[in-house]
Scaffold this active site. Structure first.
Site, PDB file in Angstrom:
ATOM      1  N   LYS A  11      -3.964  28.541  24.669  1.00  0.00           N
ATOM      2  CA  LYS A  11      -4.555  29.131  23.169  1.00  0.00           C
ATOM      3  C   LYS A  11      -4.093  28.036  22.306  1.00  0.00           C
ATOM      4  O   LYS A  11      -3.149  26.912  22.600  1.00  0.00           O
ATOM      5  CB  LYS A  11      -4.182  30.275  22.958  1.00  0.00           C
ATOM      6  CG  LYS A  11      -4.726  31.360  23.714  1.00  0.00           C
ATOM      7  CD  LYS A  11      -4.503  32.942  23.280  1.00  0.00           C
ATOM      8  CE  LYS A  11      -5.088  33.903  24.103  1.00  0.00           C
ATOM      9  NZ  LYS A  11      -4.909  35.249  23.571  1.00  0.00           N
ATOM     10  N   TYR A  51     -15.097  36.656  23.162  1.00  0.00           N
ATOM     11  CA  TYR A  51     -14.355  37.864  23.151  1.00  0.00           C
ATOM     12  C   TYR A  51     -15.136  38.943  22.750  1.00  0.00           C
ATOM     13  O   TYR A  51     -14.748  40.215  22.187  1.00  0.00           O
ATOM     14  CB  TYR A  51     -13.129  37.633  22.078  1.00  0.00           C
ATOM     15  CG  TYR A  51     -12.208  36.953  22.546  1.00  0.00           C
ATOM     16  CD1 TYR A  51     -11.297  37.667  23.626  1.00  0.00           C
ATOM     17  CD2 TYR A  51     -11.757  35.615  22.502  1.00  0.00           C
ATOM     18  CE1 TYR A  51     -10.010  36.796  24.328  1.00  0.00           C
ATOM     19  CE2 TYR A  51     -10.521  34.943  22.666  1.00  0.00           C
ATOM     20  CZ  TYR A  51      -9.601  35.767  23.680  1.00  0.00           C
ATOM     21  OH  TYR A  51      -8.720  34.977  24.091  1.00  0.00           O
ATOM     22  N   ASN A 114      -0.059  34.656  21.374  1.00  0.00           N
ATOM     23  CA  ASN A 114       0.441  34.683  22.795  1.00  0.00           C
ATOM     24  C   ASN A 114       0.138  33.750  23.738  1.00  0.00           C
ATOM     25  O   ASN A 114       0.323  34.004  25.069  1.00  0.00           O
ATOM     26  CB  ASN A 114       0.233  36.046  23.195  1.00  0.00           C
ATOM     27  CG  ASN A 114      -1.319  36.522  23.411  1.00  0.00           C
ATOM     28  OD1 ASN A 114      -1.956  35.544  23.314  1.00  0.00           O
ATOM     29  ND2 ASN A 114      -1.694  37.499  24.052  1.00  0.00           N
ATOM     30  N   HIS A 117      -4.457  32.923  27.708  1.00  0.00           N
ATOM     31  CA  HIS A 117      -5.655  33.836  28.018  1.00  0.00           C
ATOM     32  C   HIS A 117      -5.723  33.782  29.451  1.00  0.00           C
ATOM     33  O   HIS A 117      -5.681  32.888  30.398  1.00  0.00           O
ATOM     34  CB  HIS A 117      -6.901  33.758  27.628  1.00  0.00           C
ATOM     35  CG  HIS A 117      -8.147  34.455  28.151  1.00  0.00           C
ATOM     36  ND1 HIS A 117      -8.317  35.758  27.761  1.00  0.00           N
ATOM     37  CD2 HIS A 117      -8.934  34.160  29.215  1.00  0.00           C
ATOM     38  CE1 HIS A 117      -9.347  36.194  28.453  1.00  0.00           C
ATOM     39  NE2 HIS A 117      -9.742  35.269  29.384  1.00  0.00           N
ATOM     40  N   GLU A 128     -16.326  34.510  33.004  1.00  0.00           N
ATOM     41  CA  GLU A 128     -15.732  33.524  32.161  1.00  0.00           C
ATOM     42  C   GLU A 128     -15.639  32.072  32.612  1.00  0.00           C
ATOM     43  O   GLU A 128     -15.737  31.240  31.564  1.00  0.00           O
ATOM     44  CB  GLU A 128     -14.271  34.066  31.992  1.00  0.00           C
ATOM     45  CG  GLU A 128     -14.334  35.373  31.122  1.00  0.00           C
ATOM     46  CD  GLU A 128     -12.761  36.056  31.009  1.00  0.00           C
ATOM     47  OE1 GLU A 128     -12.797  36.950  30.272  1.00  0.00           O
ATOM     48  OE2 GLU A 128     -11.683  35.350  31.479  1.00  0.00           O
TER      49      GLU A 128
END
Ligand code: IDP
Ligand code: MG
Length: 140
Positions: A11, A51, A114, A117, A128
């Protein structure tokens, strides 16, 4: 154990901190193979599409804002039980609750920042992976 593929995203918070190599080493040390990888910057609408399942959540806007704020590195990982193996080495969604030695615990700042993913099921992994990669780009 089944050989699976899963989608991983490093990310923006991790890319900005130049952590791509350290995260890739964690993945490879765990026995996962990076069989496709590219760096790109998501538009806001691409982040919203990726998302989509979280559209009704309170954190949706902040999540999409963050995911389109800087480049990401998207990857296809392959290996035995790759979906759950990757989730295991990523650690819990909130780095504060993640096990010591997991990617999120060691590099994450907050539940929002965080670091990574990872797909949560083989079915979602298929969807995905197709979101980011064509068949030609995945070399097994
Ligand atoms: P996951 O990434 O561990 O699969 P999800 O529940 O699918 O977690 O949530 C997607 C992403 O949305 C998380 O990785 C995190 O960045 C963000 N997120 C999830 N829950 C919260 C929250 O309560 N506050 C802020 N961001 C959140
Ligand atoms: Mg998820």
């Amino acid at each position: 154990m089944p050989i699976q593929k899963t989608l991983s995203i490093i990310k923006p918070d991790a890319v900005v901190k130049n952590l791509t190599g350290k995260i890739n080493a964690r993945l490879e040390d765990a026995g996962l193979r990076i069989i496709a990888q590219k760096r790109l910057q998501l538009t806001r609408s691409q982040a919203e599409k990726f998302y989509e399942v979280h559209r009704e959540k309170a954190f949706f806007d902040d999540l999409c804002e963050h995911m389109s704020s800087a480049p990401v590195v998207v990857q296809v990982l392959c290996g035995e039980n790759a979906v759950s193996k990757n989730r295991e080495i990523m650690g819990a969604t909130n780095p504060a609750n993640a096990e010591i030695g997991t990617i999120r615990r060691d590099f994450g700042q907050s539940i929002e920042h965080n670091v990574v993913h990872g797909s949560d099921s083989p079915e979602n992994a298929d969807i995905e992976i197709k979101f980011f990669f064509s068949q030609l780009e995945i070399i097994e």
